[in-house]
Design a protein around this motif. Structure first.
Motif, PDB file in Angstrom:
ATOM      1  N   GLU A 233      11.250 -25.625  56.210  1.00 13.89           N
ATOM      2  CA  GLU A 233      12.673 -25.723  55.913  1.00 13.89           C
ATOM      3  C   GLU A 233      13.173 -24.653  54.946  1.00 13.89           C
ATOM      4  O   GLU A 233      14.378 -24.536  54.721  1.00 13.89           O
ATOM      5  N   SER A 234      12.257 -23.891  54.342  1.00 11.27           N
ATOM      6  CA  SER A 234      12.679 -22.923  53.333  1.00 11.27           C
ATOM      7  C   SER A 234      11.676 -21.777  53.267  1.00 11.27           C
ATOM      8  O   SER A 234      10.808 -21.633  54.127  1.00 11.27           O
ATOM      9  N   TYR A 235      11.790 -20.980  52.212  1.00 13.03           N
ATOM     10  CA  TYR A 235      10.864 -19.877  51.964  1.00 13.03           C
ATOM     11  C   TYR A 235       9.695 -20.306  51.091  1.00 13.03           C
ATOM     12  O   TYR A 235       8.841 -19.486  50.743  1.00 13.03           O
ATOM     13  N   GLY A 236       9.631 -21.585  50.706  1.00  9.19           N
ATOM     14  CA  GLY A 236       8.618 -22.061  49.767  1.00  9.19           C
ATOM     15  C   GLY A 236       7.301 -22.421  50.433  1.00  9.19           C
ATOM     16  O   GLY A 236       7.170 -22.453  51.660  1.00  9.19           O
ATOM     17  N   TYR A 237       6.320 -22.709  49.582  1.00 10.33           N
ATOM     18  CA  TYR A 237       4.980 -23.096  50.006  1.00 10.33           C
ATOM     19  C   TYR A 237       4.591 -24.385  49.281  1.00 10.33           C
ATOM     20  O   TYR A 237       5.061 -24.656  48.174  1.00 10.33           O
ATOM     21  N   ALA A 238       3.715 -25.167  49.894  1.00  8.82           N
ATOM     22  CA  ALA A 238       3.289 -26.441  49.319  1.00  8.82           C
ATOM     23  C   ALA A 238       2.531 -26.213  48.021  1.00  8.82           C
ATOM     24  O   ALA A 238       1.789 -25.238  47.870  1.00  8.82           O
ATOM     25  N   ARG A 239       2.703 -27.155  47.099  1.00 11.72           N
ATOM     26  CA  ARG A 239       2.070 -27.011  45.794  1.00 11.72           C
ATOM     27  C   ARG A 239       0.550 -27.019  45.879  1.00 11.72           C
ATOM     28  O   ARG A 239      -0.129 -26.458  45.015  1.00 11.72           O
ATOM     29  N   GLU A 240       0.001 -27.623  46.916  1.00  6.46           N
ATOM     30  CA  GLU A 240      -1.459 -27.631  47.076  1.00  6.46           C
ATOM     31  C   GLU A 240      -2.036 -26.213  47.142  1.00  6.46           C
ATOM     32  O   GLU A 240      -3.208 -26.008  46.834  1.00  6.46           O
ATOM     33  N   LEU A 241      -1.214 -25.264  47.531  1.00  7.68           N
ATOM     34  CA  LEU A 241      -1.678 -23.882  47.621  1.00  7.68           C
ATOM     35  C   LEU A 241      -2.002 -23.301  46.247  1.00  7.68           C
ATOM     36  O   LEU A 241      -2.880 -22.453  46.122  1.00  7.68           O
ATOM     37  N   VAL A 242      -1.289 -23.748  45.214  1.00  6.70           N
ATOM     38  CA  VAL A 242      -1.444 -23.145  43.883  1.00  6.70           C
ATOM     39  C   VAL A 242      -2.127 -24.057  42.879  1.00  6.70           C
ATOM     40  O   VAL A 242      -2.544 -23.602  41.806  1.00  6.70           O
ATOM     41  N   ASP A 243      -2.223 -25.339  43.195  1.00  8.65           N
ATOM     42  CA  ASP A 243      -2.890 -26.262  42.266  1.00  8.65           C
ATOM     43  C   ASP A 243      -4.319 -25.804  41.981  1.00  8.65           C
ATOM     44  O   ASP A 243      -5.024 -25.332  42.866  1.00  8.65           O
ATOM     45  N   GLU A 244      -4.709 -25.925  40.741  1.00 11.98           N
ATOM     46  CA  GLU A 244      -6.071 -25.618  40.285  1.00 11.98           C
ATOM     47  C   GLU A 244      -6.384 -24.120  40.277  1.00 11.98           C
ATOM     48  O   GLU A 244      -7.539 -23.732  40.062  1.00 11.98           O
ATOM     49  N   ARG A 245      -5.414 -23.273  40.515  1.00  8.80           N
ATOM     50  CA  ARG A 245      -5.661 -21.831  40.468  1.00  8.80           C
ATOM     51  C   ARG A 245      -5.287 -21.286  39.090  1.00  8.80           C
ATOM     52  O   ARG A 245      -4.402 -21.815  38.414  1.00  8.80           O
ATOM     53  N   PRO A 246      -5.946 -20.197  38.634  1.00  7.79           N
ATOM     54  CA  PRO A 246      -5.538 -19.567  37.374  1.00  7.79           C
ATOM     55  C   PRO A 246      -4.061 -19.202  37.417  1.00  7.79           C
ATOM     56  O   PRO A 246      -3.520 -18.836  38.473  1.00  7.79           O
TER      57      PRO A 246
END
Length: 309
Positions: A233-246
């Motif tokens: 629906e947008s230009y965003g990405y799910a938070r699971e992609l960035v969780d736990e990353r530096p």
């Protein structure tokens, strides 16, 4: 170009960490080249311009802000032009291109060719965009440095190059979802020269103080595997992609210049209106421009560091 794929299950593995550090560094040739290569999260230059200059510029610009022509996420206001406004952002956008996006963009960009010179004259200040670009250009003498441009269409009566707009003033108060800006994917719907870059970064020169409104960048760069996390629906990405990353987080500060690799996933938090500490309650405003490296095999000569917004 294919549309955004549905989220996969289980998600594909992500690329390993590339960062050497998670804290900001000063602006040097080494740090800038590291940043282009995705090895450092943030370059920060405090007090790049004075508070007085920021106040004059913001006071002049405030009545001129208008909404983005097209944005699928939280509202953004601007003075200037973003190529993003003409991109396919959602899955529906990918399916419904009109075919005249480039022509409309370059028509609007042409109207803004004197924006920064006129602003400097009207406010009796220096040209903030020119100062920032000159500072960066001095670090890479082996590159040609210019505003992004590309040849006019072959069926056009105008044979002059089409020049992009660089240096948009943005007011982002409602935050953004996790996302990245990577033109080799974002611009593939049409033959934009931006799709041929090999590195991409962005500078933000902050002009106001606000409560909240911080930016967080993550040690996750766009790869085709990231599309499994794309919000249709947008230009965003799910938070699971960035969780736990530096990650590296910073807040806007008047006169501060920040540069980061926009291929990395990043997000902006909303401004805390109840705790507004801005000057006269002014919104979160920054001057911004992307920059990207066009390689020698594309230019036919030296690599080109080109700027656009």
């Amino acid at each position: 170009m294919s549309t955004i794929p549905a989220k996969q299950s289980p998600p594909p593995p992500l690329s390993p960490s590339q960062w050497k550090r998670t804290s900001p560094v000063a602006l040097t040739r080494e740090s800038f080249l590291d940043l282009l290569d995705g090895k450092t999260p943030l370059i920060k230059v405090p007090h790049f311009i004075s508070d007085d200059v920021c106040d004059k510029v913001v006071d002049y610009l405030m009545p001129q802000f208008t909404s983005y022509l097209h944005a699928t996420g939280p509202a953004v206001e601007k003075v200037g032009l973003a190529q993003f406004e003409f991109q396919a952002q959602s899955e529906e956008d990918f399916r419904n291109r009109s075919g005249d996006e480039k022509a409309r963009y370059f028509s609007e960009a042409h109207k803004l060719r004197n924006l920064h010179a006129d602003l400097a004259t009207a406010t009796s200040t220096e040209n903030l965009w020119a100062k920032t670009v000159a500072t960066i250009a001095a670090l890479v003498p082996e590159y040609d440095v210019s505003v992004a441009s590309e040849p006019s269409p072959t069926d056009s009566s105008n044979h002059s190059p089409q020049q992009y707009h660089s240096g948009i003033f943005r007011s982002i108060n409602g935050g953004t979802p996790p996302h990245c800006d990577w033109c080799p994917y974002d611009c593939l719907t049409e033959p934009w020269i931006l799709s041929r870059i090999i590195n991409q970064a962005v500078f933000n020169l902050y002009l106001t103080n606000v409560a909240g409104g911080s930016t967080t960048i993550y040690d996750v760069q766009w790869t085709p595997e990231a599309l499994a996390y794309r919000d249709p629906e947008s230009y965003g990405y799910a938070r699971e992609l960035v969780d736990e990353r530096p990650k590296c987080e910073w807040s806007p500060a008047v006169g501060q210049l920040c540069i980061f690799n926009s291929r990395n996933m990043h997000e902006v938090k909303p401004v805390e209106k109840s705790k507004d500490k801005g000057r006269g309650g002014k919104p979160r405003i920054a001057l911004a421009s992307f920059m990207g490296v066009l390689p020698a095999e594309v230019t036919g000569g030296r690599p080109r560091l080109m700027f656009w917004s």
